[in-house]
Design a protein around this motif. Structure first.
Motif, PDB file in Angstrom:
ATOM      1  N   PRO A 162     118.948 107.921  15.902  1.00 29.32           N
ATOM      2  CA  PRO A 162     119.224 109.068  15.025  1.00 29.32           C
ATOM      3  C   PRO A 162     117.969 109.476  14.251  1.00 29.32           C
ATOM      4  O   PRO A 162     117.161 108.635  13.866  1.00 29.32           O
ATOM      5  CB  PRO A 162     120.305 108.534  14.083  1.00 29.32           C
ATOM      6  CG  PRO A 162     120.938 107.396  14.813  1.00 29.32           C
ATOM      7  CD  PRO A 162     119.843 106.772  15.611  1.00 29.32           C
ATOM      8  N   ALA A 163     117.828 110.770  14.028  1.00 28.75           N
ATOM      9  CA  ALA A 163     116.665 111.293  13.308  1.00 28.75           C
ATOM     10  C   ALA A 163     116.874 111.248  11.801  1.00 28.75           C
ATOM     11  O   ALA A 163     115.937 111.519  11.049  1.00 28.75           O
ATOM     12  CB  ALA A 163     116.378 112.727  13.749  1.00 28.75           C
ATOM     13  N   THR A 164     118.072 110.943  11.357  1.00 29.37           N
ATOM     14  CA  THR A 164     118.371 110.868   9.927  1.00 29.37           C
ATOM     15  C   THR A 164     119.129 109.588   9.633  1.00 29.37           C
ATOM     16  O   THR A 164     119.557 108.870  10.551  1.00 29.37           O
ATOM     17  CB  THR A 164     119.235 112.056   9.466  1.00 29.37           C
ATOM     18  OG1 THR A 164     120.572 111.892   9.993  1.00 29.37           O
ATOM     19  CG2 THR A 164     118.663 113.376   9.937  1.00 29.37           C
ATOM     20  N   GLY A 165     119.328 109.319   8.363  1.00 25.73           N
ATOM     21  CA  GLY A 165     120.182 108.223   7.960  1.00 25.73           C
ATOM     22  C   GLY A 165     121.620 108.673   7.834  1.00 25.73           C
ATOM     23  O   GLY A 165     121.942 109.864   7.966  1.00 25.73           O
ATOM     24  N   SER A 166     122.497 107.726   7.546  1.00 25.31           N
ATOM     25  CA  SER A 166     123.918 108.026   7.439  1.00 25.31           C
ATOM     26  C   SER A 166     124.247 109.027   6.329  1.00 25.31           C
ATOM     27  O   SER A 166     125.001 109.981   6.575  1.00 25.31           O
ATOM     28  CB  SER A 166     124.694 106.724   7.221  1.00 25.31           C
ATOM     29  OG  SER A 166     126.068 106.967   7.033  1.00 25.31           O
ATOM     30  N   PRO A 167     123.707 108.887   5.107  1.00 27.89           N
ATOM     31  CA  PRO A 167     124.056 109.848   4.048  1.00 27.89           C
ATOM     32  C   PRO A 167     123.663 111.275   4.395  1.00 27.89           C
ATOM     33  O   PRO A 167     124.412 112.222   4.121  1.00 27.89           O
ATOM     34  CB  PRO A 167     123.279 109.334   2.820  1.00 27.89           C
ATOM     35  CG  PRO A 167     123.019 107.898   3.105  1.00 27.89           C
ATOM     36  CD  PRO A 167     122.831 107.820   4.582  1.00 27.89           C
ATOM     37  N   GLU A 168     122.470 111.436   5.006  1.00 30.65           N
ATOM     38  CA  GLU A 168     122.007 112.778   5.356  1.00 30.65           C
ATOM     39  C   GLU A 168     122.878 113.400   6.455  1.00 30.65           C
ATOM     40  O   GLU A 168     123.237 114.584   6.379  1.00 30.65           O
ATOM     41  CB  GLU A 168     120.549 112.737   5.818  1.00 30.65           C
ATOM     42  CG  GLU A 168     119.554 112.321   4.751  1.00 30.65           C
ATOM     43  CD  GLU A 168     119.462 110.821   4.577  1.00 30.65           C
ATOM     44  OE1 GLU A 168     118.791 110.380   3.619  1.00 30.65           O
ATOM     45  OE2 GLU A 168     120.057 110.073   5.386  1.00 30.65           O
ATOM     46  N   ALA A 169     123.222 112.599   7.446  1.00 30.90           N
ATOM     47  CA  ALA A 169     124.062 113.107   8.535  1.00 30.90           C
ATOM     48  C   ALA A 169     125.423 113.551   7.994  1.00 30.90           C
ATOM     49  O   ALA A 169     125.926 114.628   8.338  1.00 30.90           O
ATOM     50  CB  ALA A 169     124.238 112.033   9.607  1.00 30.90           C
ATOM     51  N   TYR A 170     126.015 112.714   7.141  1.00 30.44           N
ATOM     52  CA  TYR A 170     127.321 113.064   6.580  1.00 30.44           C
ATOM     53  C   TYR A 170     127.249 114.331   5.743  1.00 30.44           C
ATOM     54  O   TYR A 170     128.110 115.211   5.844  1.00 30.44           O
ATOM     55  CB  TYR A 170     127.852 111.904   5.742  1.00 30.44           C
ATOM     56  CG  TYR A 170     129.120 112.238   4.995  1.00 30.44           C
ATOM     57  CD1 TYR A 170     130.247 112.687   5.677  1.00 30.44           C
ATOM     58  CD2 TYR A 170     129.190 112.098   3.611  1.00 30.44           C
ATOM     59  CE1 TYR A 170     131.420 112.987   4.990  1.00 30.44           C
ATOM     60  CE2 TYR A 170     130.354 112.394   2.922  1.00 30.44           C
ATOM     61  CZ  TYR A 170     131.463 112.840   3.619  1.00 30.44           C
ATOM     62  OH  TYR A 170     132.619 113.160   2.937  1.00 30.44           O
ATOM     63  N   ALA A 171     126.211 114.438   4.926  1.00 25.24           N
ATOM     64  CA  ALA A 171     126.078 115.615   4.064  1.00 25.24           C
ATOM     65  C   ALA A 171     125.981 116.888   4.891  1.00 25.24           C
ATOM     66  O   ALA A 171     126.577 117.919   4.535  1.00 25.24           O
ATOM     67  CB  ALA A 171     124.847 115.465   3.172  1.00 25.24           C
ATOM     68  N   MET A 172     125.265 116.838   5.994  1.00 23.53           N
ATOM     69  CA  MET A 172     125.101 118.035   6.823  1.00 23.53           C
ATOM     70  C   MET A 172     126.398 118.413   7.531  1.00 23.53           C
ATOM     71  O   MET A 172     126.799 119.588   7.528  1.00 23.53           O
ATOM     72  CB  MET A 172     123.969 117.821   7.831  1.00 23.53           C
ATOM     73  CG  MET A 172     122.586 117.824   7.198  1.00 23.53           C
ATOM     74  SD  MET A 172     121.229 117.768   8.403  1.00 23.53           S
ATOM     75  CE  MET A 172     121.305 116.046   8.919  1.00 23.53           C
ATOM     76  N   PHE A 173     127.075 117.438   8.119  1.00 19.02           N
ATOM     77  CA  PHE A 173     128.333 117.743   8.803  1.00 19.02           C
ATOM     78  C   PHE A 173     129.415 118.154   7.804  1.00 19.02           C
ATOM     79  O   PHE A 173     130.215 119.057   8.076  1.00 19.02           O
ATOM     80  CB  PHE A 173     128.797 116.543   9.625  1.00 19.02           C
ATOM     81  CG  PHE A 173     128.096 116.413  10.944  1.00 19.02           C
ATOM     82  CD1 PHE A 173     128.349 117.311  11.972  1.00 19.02           C
ATOM     83  CD2 PHE A 173     127.167 115.416  11.154  1.00 19.02           C
ATOM     84  CE1 PHE A 173     127.702 117.211  13.198  1.00 19.02           C
ATOM     85  CE2 PHE A 173     126.506 115.300  12.364  1.00 19.02           C
ATOM     86  CZ  PHE A 173     126.769 116.191  13.394  1.00 19.02           C
ATOM     87  N   ASP A 174     129.433 117.518   6.657  1.00 19.96           N
ATOM     88  CA  ASP A 174     130.409 117.875   5.633  1.00 19.96           C
ATOM     89  C   ASP A 174     130.180 119.299   5.136  1.00 19.96           C
ATOM     90  O   ASP A 174     131.131 120.054   4.917  1.00 19.96           O
ATOM     91  CB  ASP A 174     130.317 116.890   4.465  1.00 19.96           C
ATOM     92  CG  ASP A 174     131.339 117.184   3.383  1.00 19.96           C
ATOM     93  OD1 ASP A 174     132.544 117.098   3.658  1.00 19.96           O
ATOM     94  OD2 ASP A 174     130.924 117.515   2.260  1.00 19.96           O
TER      95      ASP A 174
END
Length: 210
Positions: A162-174
């Protein structure tokens, strides 16, 4: 023999189970009213008027509105935590996972719009109501883990990271989801299809291939 195995213990356990079952029934009724009216406009009396249960019954099983809503929030968590598990388990390629994930995201946004609207309402209220803030934060963490399982599985299937971490991925999809939900509630007929396409594009950015 433990205390729970005695006749008295079994009777006590049945009473606990019955009490918990009734709380779940009341929470289901409350969730329906809350999803229609929102947190600020819903009182225990309003919930009673829109359910088979009296105001007195609600007060018997829940101390107050916050106690009821906290229970509802926890119940919501148990319903949504495994929403994408079958997609994660059943996908054999990154392309298949991306396609199925985008479609499921759009499907749940449209079909469960009222419940998702309630979730965002409660999450906003948690900025002011510290009494159920910890429960909202716990659900937020569960939702983040749910999205991260999708991202990690997609990366594994693509043979990349993944190019991002978990918090960043969640924030974008959310953010995508909340924006699409607002458009859907405003009557935009293409909101679901747009979310589907946007989620696939975002997943391709979060899990770059090549």
């Amino acid at each position: 023999m433990t205390a729970a195995d005695t006749p008295t213990g079994r009777v006590a356990q049945r009473q606990v189970d019955k009490f918990e079952q009734r709380r779940r029934e009341l929470a289901d009724a409350a969730l329906q009213t809350l999803s229609e009216l929102g947190y600020a406009r819903t009182s225990l009396r309003e919930i009673a008027q829109n359910s088979p249960f009296s105001h007195g019954v609600l007060h018997y099983y829940f101390r107050d509105k916050v106690d009821l809503i906290t229970y509802c929030v926890r119940q919501y968590k148990t319903e949504c935590v495994h929403r994408y598990d079958d997609i994660v388990a059943g996908s054999t390629t990154a392309e298949q996972l991306s396609r199925d994930f985008g479609a499921r995201l759009a499907e749940t946004m449209v079909e469960d719009a009222a419940m998702h609207r309630l979730w965002y309402d409660l999450r906003a209220q948690a900025l002011f109501e510290d009494s159920f803030r910890s429960d909202v934060l716990e659900i937020d963490a569960v939702l983040e883990q749910m999205i991260w399982r999708v991202v990690r599985r997609c990366a594994d299937l693509a043979g990349t990271a993944p190019a991002t971490g978990s918090p960043e991925a969640y924030a974008m999809f959310d953010g995508l989801f909340q924006q699409a939900l607002l458009q859907h509630l405003a009557g935009a007929p293409e909101a679901g299809a747009r979310l589907d396409a946007s989620a696939r594009r975002l997943l391709a950015l979060v899990v770059p291939v090549g």
